[in-house]
Motif scaffolding. Structure first.
Motif, PDB file in Angstrom:
ATOM      1  N   SER A  90       0.782  -1.087  -0.043  1.00 32.12           N
ATOM      2  CA  SER A  90      -0.176   0.002   0.143  1.00 32.12           C
ATOM      3  C   SER A  90       0.852   1.346  -0.222  1.00 32.12           C
ATOM      4  O   SER A  90       0.649   2.222  -0.552  1.00 32.12           O
ATOM      5  CB  SER A  90      -0.918   0.125   1.153  1.00 32.12           C
ATOM      6  N   VAL A  91       2.126   1.346   0.773  1.00 35.53           N
ATOM      7  CA  VAL A  91       2.965   2.470   0.622  1.00 35.53           C
ATOM      8  C   VAL A  91       3.383   2.583  -0.905  1.00 35.53           C
ATOM      9  O   VAL A  91       3.711   3.751  -1.467  1.00 35.53           O
ATOM     10  CB  VAL A  91       4.147   2.180   1.470  1.00 35.53           C
ATOM     11  N   LEU A  92       3.821   1.467  -1.417  1.00 33.58           N
ATOM     12  CA  LEU A  92       4.218   1.674  -3.104  1.00 33.58           C
ATOM     13  C   LEU A  92       3.217   2.075  -3.847  1.00 33.58           C
ATOM     14  O   LEU A  92       3.497   2.827  -4.715  1.00 33.58           O
ATOM     15  CB  LEU A  92       4.988   0.192  -3.272  1.00 33.58           C
ATOM     16  N   VAL A  93       1.949   1.722  -3.635  1.00 35.37           N
ATOM     17  CA  VAL A  93       0.742   2.257  -4.570  1.00 35.37           C
ATOM     18  C   VAL A  93       0.453   3.694  -4.150  1.00 35.37           C
ATOM     19  O   VAL A  93       0.127   4.526  -5.010  1.00 35.37           O
ATOM     20  CB  VAL A  93      -0.557   1.249  -4.364  1.00 35.37           C
ATOM     21  N   ALA A  94       0.659   4.027  -2.812  1.00 34.52           N
ATOM     22  CA  ALA A  94       0.658   5.316  -2.478  1.00 34.52           C
ATOM     23  C   ALA A  94       1.488   6.181  -3.370  1.00 34.52           C
ATOM     24  O   ALA A  94       1.143   7.425  -3.562  1.00 34.52           O
ATOM     25  CB  ALA A  94       0.546   5.558  -0.951  1.00 34.52           C
ATOM     26  N   LEU A  95       2.757   5.737  -3.334  1.00 28.10           N
ATOM     27  CA  LEU A  95       3.767   6.509  -4.172  1.00 28.10           C
ATOM     28  C   LEU A  95       3.652   6.726  -5.526  1.00 28.10           C
ATOM     29  O   LEU A  95       3.909   7.579  -6.023  1.00 28.10           O
ATOM     30  CB  LEU A  95       5.157   6.010  -3.616  1.00 28.10           C
ATOM     31  N   GLN A  96       3.363   5.394  -6.097  1.00 25.26           N
ATOM     32  CA  GLN A  96       3.168   5.260  -7.480  1.00 25.26           C
ATOM     33  C   GLN A  96       1.774   4.748  -7.843  1.00 25.26           C
ATOM     34  O   GLN A  96       1.821   3.400  -7.970  1.00 25.26           O
ATOM     35  CB  GLN A  96       4.376   4.689  -7.987  1.00 25.26           C
ATOM     36  N   PRO A  97       0.724   5.544  -7.936  1.00 25.27           N
ATOM     37  CA  PRO A  97      -0.588   4.814  -7.923  1.00 25.27           C
ATOM     38  C   PRO A  97      -0.801   4.066  -9.361  1.00 25.27           C
ATOM     39  O   PRO A  97      -1.400   3.161  -9.751  1.00 25.27           O
ATOM     40  CB  PRO A  97      -1.393   6.010  -7.837  1.00 25.27           C
ATOM     41  N   ARG A  98      -0.158   4.457 -10.606  1.00 21.50           N
ATOM     42  CA  ARG A  98      -0.199   3.731 -11.773  1.00 21.50           C
ATOM     43  C   ARG A  98       0.712   2.620 -11.881  1.00 21.50           C
ATOM     44  O   ARG A  98       0.462   1.967 -12.919  1.00 21.50           O
ATOM     45  CB  ARG A  98       0.095   4.751 -12.817  1.00 21.50           C
ATOM     46  N   LEU A  99       1.563   2.353 -10.969  1.00 29.25           N
ATOM     47  CA  LEU A  99       2.609   1.198 -11.087  1.00 29.25           C
ATOM     48  C   LEU A  99       1.956  -0.049 -11.251  1.00 29.25           C
ATOM     49  O   LEU A  99       2.486  -0.710 -12.114  1.00 29.25           O
ATOM     50  CB  LEU A  99       3.591   1.165  -9.900  1.00 29.25           C
ATOM     51  N   PRO A 100       1.073  -0.478 -10.353  1.00 31.52           N
ATOM     52  CA  PRO A 100       0.417  -1.687 -10.790  1.00 31.52           C
ATOM     53  C   PRO A 100      -0.048  -2.024 -12.001  1.00 31.52           C
ATOM     54  O   PRO A 100       0.008  -2.840 -12.931  1.00 31.52           O
ATOM     55  CB  PRO A 100      -0.890  -1.890  -9.788  1.00 31.52           C
ATOM     56  N   LEU A 101      -0.866  -0.961 -12.796  1.00 30.15           N
ATOM     57  CA  LEU A 101      -1.426  -1.074 -14.075  1.00 30.15           C
ATOM     58  C   LEU A 101      -0.149  -1.040 -15.134  1.00 30.15           C
ATOM     59  O   LEU A 101      -0.536  -1.847 -16.108  1.00 30.15           O
ATOM     60  CB  LEU A 101      -2.202   0.351 -14.194  1.00 30.15           C
ATOM     61  N   GLU A 102       0.852  -0.341 -14.848  1.00 30.86           N
ATOM     62  CA  GLU A 102       1.764  -0.341 -15.891  1.00 30.86           C
ATOM     63  C   GLU A 102       2.573  -1.689 -15.894  1.00 30.86           C
ATOM     64  O   GLU A 102       2.949  -2.323 -16.909  1.00 30.86           O
ATOM     65  CB  GLU A 102       3.037   0.845 -15.396  1.00 30.86           C
ATOM     66  N   LEU A 103       2.580  -2.376 -14.669  1.00 30.66           N
ATOM     67  CA  LEU A 103       3.027  -3.645 -14.597  1.00 30.66           C
ATOM     68  C   LEU A 103       2.434  -4.632 -15.190  1.00 30.66           C
ATOM     69  O   LEU A 103       2.934  -5.517 -16.095  1.00 30.66           O
ATOM     70  CB  LEU A 103       3.419  -4.001 -12.975  1.00 30.66           C
ATOM     71  N   ILE A 104       1.118  -4.605 -15.009  1.00 29.97           N
ATOM     72  CA  ILE A 104      -0.073  -5.391 -15.864  1.00 29.97           C
ATOM     73  C   ILE A 104       0.167  -5.344 -17.395  1.00 29.97           C
ATOM     74  O   ILE A 104       0.263  -6.316 -18.178  1.00 29.97           O
ATOM     75  CB  ILE A 104      -1.363  -5.390 -15.244  1.00 29.97           C
ATOM     76  N   ALA A 105       0.220  -4.075 -17.847  1.00 30.08           N
ATOM     77  CA  ALA A 105       0.284  -3.671 -19.206  1.00 30.08           C
ATOM     78  C   ALA A 105       1.749  -4.234 -19.769  1.00 30.08           C
ATOM     79  O   ALA A 105       1.600  -4.490 -20.921  1.00 30.08           O
ATOM     80  CB  ALA A 105       0.373  -2.287 -19.338  1.00 30.08           C
TER      81      ALA A 105
END
Length: 72
Positions: free
Chosen positions: A52-67
Motif C-alpha cells: 500500500s505504501v508503494l501504491v500510494a507513492l506510484q498509483p499507476r505502477l500496478p497498471l503499468e506492470l500489468i500492461a
C-alpha cells in the motif's frame, strides 16, 4: 548519469526491502498468513502494508506492470 536519492525514492526503497523481507519471512518460516490469535495481522504487516505504501507513492505502477506483462 548519477541521480540523487530523493526522499520519495528512499521511502520506495524501504518499502521494497520491507516487502521482500516480509515475503521471504512468510515463505521460509512456519508463520502462517492467518492465525486464530492474530487474525490476518502477519500477512498485513509483512505484505499488504508495504504494497500500500508503494501504491500510494506510484498509483499507476500496478497498471503499468500489468500492461508490461500483457505486451509480452
Amino acid at each position: 548519469m548519477h541521480e540523487s536519492l530523493t526522499p520519495r525514492r528512499t521511502v520506495a526503497l524501504i518499502a521494497l526491502a520491507w516487502l521482500a523481507g516480509g515475503m521471504l519471512l512468510l515463505l521460509l518460516t512456519p508463520l502462517s498468513g492467518r492465525s486464530e490469535l492474530l487474525g490476518w495481522t502477519p500477512s498485513f504487516w509483512l505484505m499488504l502494508a508495504p504494497m500500500s505504501v508503494l501504491v500510494a507513492l506510484q498509483p499507476r505502477l500496478p497498471l503499468e506492470l500489468i500492461a508490461a506483462l500483457w505486451r509480452r
